[in-house]
Design a protein around this motif. Structure first.
Motif, PDB file in Angstrom:
ATOM      1  N   LEU A 147       1.357  11.053 -30.886  1.00 15.37           N
ATOM      2  CA  LEU A 147       1.532   9.870 -31.782  1.00 15.37           C
ATOM      3  C   LEU A 147       0.056   8.886 -31.336  1.00 15.37           C
ATOM      4  O   LEU A 147      -0.295   8.363 -32.360  1.00 15.37           O
ATOM      5  CB  LEU A 147       2.598   9.005 -31.402  1.00 15.37           C
ATOM      6  N   SER A 186       5.947   7.073 -38.167  1.00 12.32           N
ATOM      7  CA  SER A 186       6.832   8.285 -37.902  1.00 12.32           C
ATOM      8  C   SER A 186       8.205   7.684 -37.523  1.00 12.32           C
ATOM      9  O   SER A 186       8.527   6.940 -36.863  1.00 12.32           O
ATOM     10  CB  SER A 186       5.987   9.155 -36.585  1.00 12.32           C
ATOM     11  N   VAL A 243       6.389  -0.068 -31.836  1.00 11.18           N
ATOM     12  CA  VAL A 243       7.721   0.797 -31.538  1.00 11.18           C
ATOM     13  C   VAL A 243       8.778  -0.126 -32.017  1.00 11.18           C
ATOM     14  O   VAL A 243       9.002  -1.008 -31.813  1.00 11.18           O
ATOM     15  CB  VAL A 243       8.154   1.463 -30.517  1.00 11.18           C
ATOM     16  N   ASP A 253       4.409   1.999 -36.002  1.00 11.17           N
ATOM     17  CA  ASP A 253       3.939   3.307 -35.715  1.00 11.17           C
ATOM     18  C   ASP A 253       4.984   4.363 -35.777  1.00 11.17           C
ATOM     19  O   ASP A 253       4.866   5.224 -35.899  1.00 11.17           O
ATOM     20  CB  ASP A 253       2.983   3.212 -34.366  1.00 11.17           C
ATOM     21  N   LEU A 254       6.210   3.716 -35.046  1.00 10.54           N
ATOM     22  CA  LEU A 254       7.228   4.659 -34.547  1.00 10.54           C
ATOM     23  C   LEU A 254       8.474   3.989 -34.675  1.00 10.54           C
ATOM     24  O   LEU A 254       8.771   3.018 -34.116  1.00 10.54           O
ATOM     25  CB  LEU A 254       7.079   5.300 -33.155  1.00 10.54           C
TER      26      LEU A 254
END
Length: 892
Positions: free
Chosen positions: A457, A470, A495, A520-521
């Motif tokens: 990642l 993601s 996150v 991002d996640l």
């Protein structure tokens, strides 16, 4: 016992490389008259010798059939040796063993199959043969003949076929010979079969002659041409043969060899048979315009002979000729006009259909020799060949050998140093994600799957080519671990934990594109995914499923929801050997590579055909590029690992636990009002004990003896860990400070492992402890040992274990480390994983945080004990320490 009525014996390879016959749920049954249990108790060598010598021609489950084939190799080699004291049986080469392993069917412990393991078992068969032979008064020939009539060692009859190009009318010559003796140099000496009539003449040798001719008589029963030669006595003379005669022999090879006849063909036939014209297709010569499962690959076909293309005129000539041996380009070749014509038609149809490109999944199935809708494909494998073109060949080779891939470095954004095997894993994941293909990272527990995914990642974020977030789906118990690891090792990743235990419900309901664009996640649980419809339509960069065995049931609601996730590429993380469980394999690949293994119905049909043929190599070849599995026992990995790895195992509270805990907090607050001195210290200590008991299991506090696994979050977490440990056949120590917890834990673990383990606590007689330790150390089938911390925390050597679980914490690192060192000590050859259970949102988590942050409290804990110190806290400090964070504590 924890076994059911549907249990049958199945082969199992242990991590130490031993072959056992063990009861397994839903194992395929053996024929009623084949009893392996008692024989295997005498040793694997005796069991394999029995399989190879007595069960020829019997229908066996695929795994047992594969082991029989291995044992038959030994006996076949034995039959080519002289019957003397040496009887030196040559071991197969490493290449032969690796090829055999590559075609092994699924079985428990298949990941431990190596050439070295098979070589050891070969030696065990040899030792068993010599031991059993020593217990008889007869010869080796008589011993083998008593097992099965095929094994006849009084001379070996050979049918020899040779080319005779000087005779155009009969271009082949035939001669029957027998092995007269073995020279001092180990070379067999052949004589014409007619010499046997002379050598064994007379009444005294009549039995030997009759025994020698038994294989010929057997062959005559199933081959008309052999019977005719025997009746006319032509078999005792050299014969001129036509191509049709030679073709009869070739066609009957499957019958001649089991009858005991050794067939020797012309030395110019390099493969042991005449060359065959092959329909050859090439796929993926050029890079496709699109990547991913929707990629379309170029497809080209030709008919070739030993790699040289045949002209259209030559192909027409072959098809017009007769079945059998045809003369072309100065040599004899084998032709089956019907198969050749059928294959030509099929590949021409494929070529026409693929004018705009062949779908990647179809190309990969063709390449592996796996076709979900073609039941006859296995019978035509020798007549057709699909090869990978330049681009596809290079890509598949890179996936099979990730250590050679171009280095992708997360750089300073990753606050950790990747080990070489982890770097190879990141490179492998990066290549597959860039191609839009799925991946199953199936490394052993403790090898750092989380670190490899976080590194990937980080790399993708640095590239800035695709800024979509993601999605990671994991069991709720692992969400805190993912968030903590990301914060620690990849702090630059933004996150979002999409779970009520971390993010308020109103924020979760308000999730939109704008919020996701700043992320991002996204990390969520299987349960939360079902309740967050806003996540379903998102086009994710990657979709990652941790503990992917959670989606092995395709009918489950959470599995169906996970498979609705839309992403450029999908990644499954699991520590269990998915290749050994075909149903799990299909469901996981239905997520990572939709369509590659066909529908569930197609896959079930494929499995039946593979099992019937005993040939699982094609399926393994199909999935191998997309499964990366490294074991802690691999020599390339083990030297690179720390000897002891400590992991937090975060646990949630069940509803009953949460209610009991909350009530205890309120009762403590009331009881503290006005309490002081010794009375207050006793009060605090009693409530701290109650909190620990409730966190373990409600029944420990209530004393109701129910101990239902579903009532405890720790039991749920224990189940998740043990599923992986049991699948790997690794051994486990479980420590608890409570004697009353040992038996319920042992009962639960027994149901998980399918066999009983051991228990040791303060009530265990001292004289019995040494016996228990010895059994755990030496018996591979004893899977776990539950110990009370005081009774088992010191003085014991339990190095057979590679996992240590602290079910409840002593709150003293020194005491815990001393217990851990029962496994992690001199003599330990395995890397030890230590799992420390901590209930989220409770006093357990806050004590753990204090220990981790190394505040002054830790020094006091080490010297005086945590409970004693906690009694000296103020009421406010104490209640703040034990309060329940309901959002963190429960799995919503």
């Amino acid at each position: 016992m924890f076994l059911t009525d549907t249990i049958h014996l199945a082969p199992k390879i242990t991590p130490a490389g031993h072959l056992l016959a063990v009861p397994e749920v839903e194992a395929a049954p053996l024929p009623d008259d084949i009893e392996l249990g008692g024989i295997f108790q005498a040793g694997a060598g005796h069991g394999l010798l029995y399989l190879g010598s007595t069960t020829l021609g019997r229908a066996l489950p695929p795994a047992w059939g594969w082991w029989r084939d291995f044992a038959v190799r030994y006996i076949t080699a034995l039959c080519s040796t002289a019957e003397d004291e040496d009887m030196a049986v040559a071991e197969p080469g490493t290449a032969d063993l690796e090829q055999l392993i590559g075609d092994a069917p699924p079985m428990t412990g298949a990941e431990y199959l190596t050439p070295a393991v098979l070589t050891t078992l070969w030696g065990e068969i040899d030792a068993a043969l010599r031991q059993e032979l020593a217990g008889t008064t007869g010869s080796l020939q008589a011993f083998l003949k008593s097992r099965h009539p095929t094994w006849n060692l009084v001379g070996r009859v050979h049918f020899n076929l040779a080319e005779n190009r000087k005779d155009p009318d009969a271009p082949f010559a035939f001669l029957a010979t027998y092995t007269a003796r073995v020279s001092a140099h180990g070379k067999t000496q052949h004589q014409p079969l007619s010499r046997a009539l002379e050598e064994f003449s007379g009444a005294r040798n009549k039995a030997r002659l009759l025994s020698l001719l038994v294989p010929v008589q057997r062959a005559a029963e199933c081959c008309d041409w052999v019977r005719a030669m025997l009746e006319s006595r032509e078999i005792y003379h050299p014969l001129r043969w036509t191509p049709a005669d030679a073709w009869h022999l070739l066609n009957d090879l499957p019958a001649l060899e089991p009858a005991g006849i050794i067939v020797r063909l012309p030395g110019t036939w390099a493969t042991g048979r005449p060359a065959r014209p092959t329909v050859t297709a090439s796929v993926g010569t050029k890079p496709p315009s699109l990547v991913g499962k929707d990629a379309l690959l170029d497809f080209n076909m030709a008919v070739s002979l030993d790699g040289e293309p045949l002209s259209p005129a030559e192909i027409r000539s072959l098809l017009k000729g007769a079945d059998g041996l045809q003369w072309i380009r100065g040599r004899w070749i084998e032709v089956d006009t019907k198969k050749l014509g059928r294959l030509l038609q099929r590949f021409e149809d494929l070529e026409r259909a693929a004018q705009s490109g062949l779908p990647l999944n179809d190309a990969l199935r063709l390449l592996a020799g796996v076709s979900a809708d073609d039941a006859d494909a296995s019978g035509e494998r020798d007549w057709a060949q699909v090869v990978a073109g330049g681009w596809l060949s290079e890509t598949l080779e890179q996936l099979r050998r990730p250590e050679g891939l171009t280095r992708v470095d997360p750089g300073a954004d990753l606050k950790a140093q990747l080990r070489p095997y982890q770097m190879a894993g990141v490179q492998w994941l990066y290549l597959l994600s860039r191609l839009g293909l799925g991946a199953c990272l199936a490394d052993d527990m403790g090898l750092g799957k989380t670190m490899q995914v976080l590194s990937l990642l980080v790399v993708l974020k640095r590239e800035r080519t695709d800024q979509r977030p993601s999605l990671l789906v994991a069991p709720a118990s692992l969400l805190a671990n993912w968030a903590a690891e990301a914060q620690r090792f990849a702090p630059g990743l933004r996150v979002l934990v999409a779970h009520p235990s971390v993010t308020p419900a109103d924020e979760l309901r308000a999730l939109d594109d704008a919020r996701l664009a700043r992320t991002d996640l996204v990390v969520t649980s299987f349960g939360a995914l079902l309740r967050l419809p806003a996540l379903e339509p998102v086009q994710w960069r990657l979709a990652i499923v941790d503990e992917a065995q959670a989606i092995k049931n395709p009918a489950a609601k959470q599995t169906r929801q996970v498979k609705k996730i839309q992403a450029h590429a999908r990644i499954a993380l699991t520590g269990t050997p998915v290749e050994n469980r075909l149903s799990d394999l299909w469901s996981i690949f239905d997520f990572t590579h939709p369509g590659l293994l066909g529908s569930a119905k197609d896959f079930a049909g494929l499995n039946r055909r593979l099992a019937k043929a005993g040939h699982f190599g094609p399926l393994r070849a199909l999935v191998r590029p997309y499964i990366l599995r490294r074991l802690k026992t691999d020599k390339q990995v083990i030297a690179d690992l720390p000897e002891k790895t400590e992991l937090k195992a975060w646990c949630h509270l069940s509803s009953l636990q949460a209610a009991l805990y909350q009530r205890a907090v309120k009762e403590l607050a009331t009881a503290l009002d006005g309490a002081d001195g010794i009375e207050r210290k006793g009060l605090v200590l009693s409530y701290l004990m109650r909190f620990k008991q409730i966190c373990n299991h409600p029944s420990q506090w209530l004393g109701d003896a129910a101990w239902k696994p579903e009532a405890s979050g720790k039991f749920a977490r224990l189940r998740e860990l043990v599923e992986v440990i049991a699948a790997k056949q690794e051994k486990l120590l479980v420590f608890t400070q409570f004697r009353e917890t040992t038996e319920p834990l042992a009962a639960f673990l027994g149901s998980m492992f399918g066999r009983e383990g051991l228990v040791l606590h303060g009530g265990t007689p001292v004289g019995k402890r040494r016996e228990l330790v010895k059994r755990f150390q030496e018996d591979e089938l004893t899977p776990f040992f539950v110990l009370s911390l005081k009774a088992g925390g010191a003085g014991l050597n339990l190095t057979a274990a590679s996992h240590v679980i602290h079910f409840d914490r002593w709150w003293n690192p020194a005491v815990e480390n001393q217990a851990t060192d029962r496994a992690f000590r001199i003599g330990q050859r395995r890397n030890v994983l230590v799992h420390k259970f901590v209930c989220r949102g409770t006093v357990e988590e806050r004590i753990d945080q204090l220990i981790e942050t190394k505040q002054q409290l830790v020094n006091d804990v080490l010297e005086r004990g945590a409970e004693l110190l906690l009694t000296e806290m103020s009421d406010r400090e104490l209640l703040d320490l034990v309060r329940l964070d309901i959002h963190s504590a429960q799995e919503n």
